[in-house]
Design a protein around this motif. Structure first.
Motif, mmCIF file in Angstrom:
data_model
loop_
_atom_site.group_PDB
_atom_site.id
_atom_site.type_symbol
_atom_site.label_atom_id
_atom_site.label_comp_id
_atom_site.label_asym_id
_atom_site.label_seq_id
_atom_site.Cartn_x
_atom_site.Cartn_y
_atom_site.Cartn_z
ATOM 1 N N VAL A 95 21.277 -39.199 -46.548
ATOM 2 C CA VAL A 95 21.211 -38.550 -47.594
ATOM 3 C C VAL A 95 19.782 -38.761 -48.394
ATOM 4 O O VAL A 95 19.218 -39.997 -47.967
ATOM 5 C CB VAL A 95 21.779 -37.974 -48.851
ATOM 6 N N HIS A 96 17.951 -38.602 -47.816
ATOM 7 C CA HIS A 96 17.018 -39.313 -47.627
ATOM 8 C C HIS A 96 16.768 -39.502 -48.836
ATOM 9 O O HIS A 96 17.233 -39.084 -50.601
ATOM 10 C CB HIS A 96 15.734 -38.407 -47.070
ATOM 11 N N LYS A 97 15.218 -40.073 -49.534
ATOM 12 C CA LYS A 97 15.012 -40.971 -50.797
ATOM 13 C C LYS A 97 14.775 -39.611 -51.505
ATOM 14 O O LYS A 97 15.030 -39.292 -52.761
ATOM 15 C CB LYS A 97 13.395 -41.694 -51.177
ATOM 16 N N ASN A 98 13.882 -38.616 -50.984
ATOM 17 C CA ASN A 98 13.946 -37.079 -52.026
ATOM 18 C C ASN A 98 14.869 -35.999 -52.231
ATOM 19 O O ASN A 98 14.507 -35.747 -53.167
ATOM 20 C CB ASN A 98 12.492 -36.638 -50.992
ATOM 21 N N GLN A 99 15.599 -36.447 -51.862
ATOM 22 C CA GLN A 99 17.220 -35.430 -52.188
ATOM 23 C C GLN A 99 17.712 -36.525 -53.287
ATOM 24 O O GLN A 99 17.965 -36.057 -54.037
ATOM 25 C CB GLN A 99 17.484 -35.594 -50.614
ATOM 26 N N ILE A 100 17.336 -37.678 -53.093
ATOM 27 C CA ILE A 100 18.381 -38.426 -54.812
ATOM 28 C C ILE A 100 17.391 -38.107 -55.740
ATOM 29 O O ILE A 100 17.390 -37.925 -56.662
ATOM 30 C CB ILE A 100 18.534 -39.576 -54.091
ATOM 31 N N GLU A 101 15.499 -38.345 -55.621
ATOM 32 C CA GLU A 101 15.039 -37.200 -56.590
ATOM 33 C C GLU A 101 15.626 -35.986 -56.781
ATOM 34 O O GLU A 101 15.543 -36.298 -58.247
ATOM 35 C CB GLU A 101 13.888 -37.584 -56.453
ATOM 36 N N TYR B 246 19.379 -45.209 -49.094
ATOM 37 C CA TYR B 246 17.892 -45.155 -49.950
ATOM 38 C C TYR B 246 18.920 -44.805 -51.095
ATOM 39 O O TYR B 246 17.904 -44.248 -52.294
ATOM 40 C CB TYR B 246 17.885 -43.540 -49.952
ATOM 41 N N GLY B 247 20.425 -45.537 -52.041
ATOM 42 C CA GLY B 247 20.906 -46.085 -53.100
ATOM 43 C C GLY B 247 20.992 -44.484 -53.266
ATOM 44 O O GLY B 247 21.765 -44.458 -54.676
ATOM 45 N N LEU B 248 22.007 -43.651 -52.637
ATOM 46 C CA LEU B 248 22.436 -41.907 -53.297
ATOM 47 C C LEU B 248 24.021 -42.398 -54.077
ATOM 48 O O LEU B 248 23.993 -42.333 -55.271
ATOM 49 C CB LEU B 248 22.926 -42.138 -51.942
ATOM 50 N N ILE B 249 24.639 -43.515 -53.656
ATOM 51 C CA ILE B 249 26.424 -44.138 -54.428
ATOM 52 C C ILE B 249 25.584 -44.716 -55.032
ATOM 53 O O ILE B 249 26.463 -44.336 -56.892
ATOM 54 C CB ILE B 249 26.928 -45.391 -53.719
ATOM 55 N N ASP B 250 24.632 -45.465 -56.114
ATOM 56 C CA ASP B 250 24.278 -46.062 -56.741
ATOM 57 C C ASP B 250 23.291 -45.031 -57.869
ATOM 58 O O ASP B 250 24.439 -44.804 -59.142
ATOM 59 C CB ASP B 250 22.748 -47.279 -56.801
ATOM 60 N N ALA B 251 22.239 -44.291 -56.889
ATOM 61 C CA ALA B 251 22.329 -42.764 -58.107
ATOM 62 C C ALA B 251 23.786 -41.720 -58.763
ATOM 63 O O ALA B 251 23.413 -41.587 -59.521
ATOM 64 C CB ALA B 251 21.319 -42.197 -57.246
ATOM 65 N N PHE B 252 24.831 -42.546 -57.849
ATOM 66 C CA PHE B 252 26.328 -41.024 -58.501
ATOM 67 C C PHE B 252 26.025 -42.131 -59.261
ATOM 68 O O PHE B 252 26.563 -41.778 -61.094
ATOM 69 C CB PHE B 252 26.892 -41.663 -57.387
ATOM 70 N N ARG B 253 26.325 -42.908 -59.861
ATOM 71 C CA ARG B 253 27.399 -43.786 -60.299
ATOM 72 C C ARG B 253 25.950 -44.012 -61.775
ATOM 73 O O ARG B 253 26.807 -43.691 -63.057
ATOM 74 C CB ARG B 253 26.799 -45.862 -59.901
ATOM 75 N N GLU B 254 25.010 -43.696 -61.363
ATOM 76 C CA GLU B 254 24.217 -43.646 -62.742
ATOM 77 C C GLU B 254 24.481 -41.872 -63.145
ATOM 78 O O GLU B 254 22.903 -42.067 -64.484
ATOM 79 C CB GLU B 254 22.705 -44.618 -62.447
ATOM 80 N N ASN B 255 24.293 -41.323 -62.828
ATOM 81 C CA ASN B 255 24.148 -39.869 -62.699
ATOM 82 C C ASN B 255 25.763 -38.907 -62.612
ATOM 83 O O ASN B 255 25.588 -37.677 -62.724
ATOM 84 C CB ASN B 255 23.122 -39.340 -61.784
#
Length: 428
Positions: free
Chosen positions: A244-250, A320-329
């Motif tokens: 999963v790419h950066k702009n998908q995470i955004e 690109y930090g997908l799982i970290d983003a999951f933890r925060e959101n």
């Protein structure tokens, strides 16, 4: 006796010979192509006949029906448990070489869905497998259409995230084309796939919400396109997989913010679905095995095994930090497929990472039809308070009364060995 002299051909004569040879080559290729097309057509008719004659609509006591909101998101409304059924790696070849295997795959999917009666089926990639030496075709739309026809005959709401095999570089049809077919509401009113924002990488980044009757979001179900291959590995032979790419995470983060506002300022809980495992699955498994297959502060074992040869996890090459983003959101768990013999579920730093059971009767060779411990589905029950549970259900059990008579399978060689793995006939 005088030696007969060889008559030298003129350039024009040589060119005429070349044209004749070329003509016969073209005729031979055209004849082969015509035969292949005819046989493939007959094979597909056989698969369609199986769907038409053997599959019946799933009978619900009360089937939930989604609505489409003004932002183009599907929403289910219920004050009771909501059941998602994850299915992955169906691998329908759609050609003359895979017809029998395709029927077995279609049958397995139908049998499990009929028994589970889910509110929503989410397929985490690789519906299609248009690899010519195994399927006999490059036509990936045939495979996709067979699966969509099956789901429509079952009358079950479903969606998917694309996998690497759904649209190979040599396949006839692109992700956009396959997505457009799935989104044809005249043909497939039960398919909830959406192509997603055009300015976000991939096809099929979208969210489906489960709300209660008071209007609160109980659970948001995010689907991502994890793409295919990277670093010049166009055919996937070097196992260089994307993610999963950066702009998908955004896009995901921004969508969570929007949903939080719609939810009265309360960040909704969510689950994520995509095809290629994140690198954190590899990290979690390593930490678990390094601890002697015991839980640690960061890793908690839920169920399953890593059974690919050498305990391989084919994660994406980048992170690109997908799982970290999951933890925060607020995303509680991620569900994926891709590695057909891996079916482990681990809690890792607050996010549950889960391999779905695969369906595959084709991609791993002929032996896979008689190797069944890894074949099944993953029911996920979402409770009214937003908590969830996921379990494994193996296809080869009495629970699933097959739509058509199931292939018998010898499970003796399928049982877990002393190390917690399985005896893998595909390992070198």
């Amino acid at each position: 006796m005088a030696k007969k002299q060889k008559v030298k051909k003129t350039p024009k004569q040589k060119f005429m010979v070349f044209l004749k040879v070329l003509m016969w080559i073209v005729i031979a290729i055209a004849a082969i192509a015509a035969i292949v097309a005819i046989v493939n057509t007959v094979s597909i008719k056989s698969n369609r006949a199986f769907i038409e004659n053997s599959i019946t609509e799933v009978k619900y006591e009360k089937q939930l029906e989604p609505t489409l909101d003004d932002k183009g998101r599907y929403t289910f409304v219920t004050d009771e448990d909501f059941k998602v059924l994850q299915i992955t790696d169906v691998h329908i070849g759609g050609g003359m070489l895979s017809s029998d295997n395709d029927n077995m795959a279609l049958n397995a999917v139908a049998a499990m869905i009929t028994a589970e009666k889910p509110d929503l089926v989410i397929v985490t990639g690789d519906v299609a497998y248009p690899v010519p030496y195994q399927a006999g075709t490059f036509n990936n739309k045939r495979s996709a259409k067979l699966f969509a026809d099956l789901m429509e005959k079952l009358g079950v709401y479903w969606c998917l995230g694309f996998g690497n095999h759904d649209t190979e570089i040599y396949s006839y049809f692109s992700r956009d084309s396959i997505a457009a077919m799935y989104q044809d509401k005249d043909s497939y009113p039960h398919c909830l796939l959406q192509s997603g924002p055009e300015d976000v990488d991939g096809v099929g980044n979208y969210v489906i919400n489960v709300k209660n009757t008071a209007g609160g979001i109980v659970q948001s179900l995010f689907v991502f396109d994890s793409h295919s291959y990277v670093d010049g590995d166009y055919f996937g032979i070097k196992w260089k997989y994307d993610c999963v790419h950066k702009n998908q995470i955004e896009w995901y983060k921004n969508t969570v913010k929007e949903l939080t506002e719609e939810n009265g300022g309360v960040q909704p809980k969510s689950l994520a679905f995509f095809h290629i495992p994140p690198q954190e699955m590899r990290d979690a498994f390593k930490e678990y095995t390094d601890a002697g297959n015991k839980d640690t502060d960061d890793v908690k074992y839920v169920y399953g095994v890593i059974a690919e040869g050498g305990q391989i996890i084919c994660a994406g090459n980048y992170n690109y930090g997908l799982i970290d983003a999951f933890r925060e959101n607020g995303t509680q768990g991620a569900f994926f497929g891709h590695d057909h013999l891996n079916n482990m579920s681990l809690d890792y730093k607050g996010v549950r990472l889960t391999y779905g059971y695969s369906i595959d009767y084709l991609a791993y060779g002929s032996a896979i039809t008689k190797f069944g411990r890894q074949r099944g589905c993953t029911p996920i029950t979402i409770h009214p308070d937003g908590t969830f549970e996921n379990v494994q259900e193996n296809y080869y059990q009495d629970k699933y009364v097959s739509v058509n008579e199931k292939e018998s399978v010898d499970l003796e060689h399928d049982m877990a060995d002393e190390t917690g793995g399985v005896n893998n006939p595909f390992a070198e």
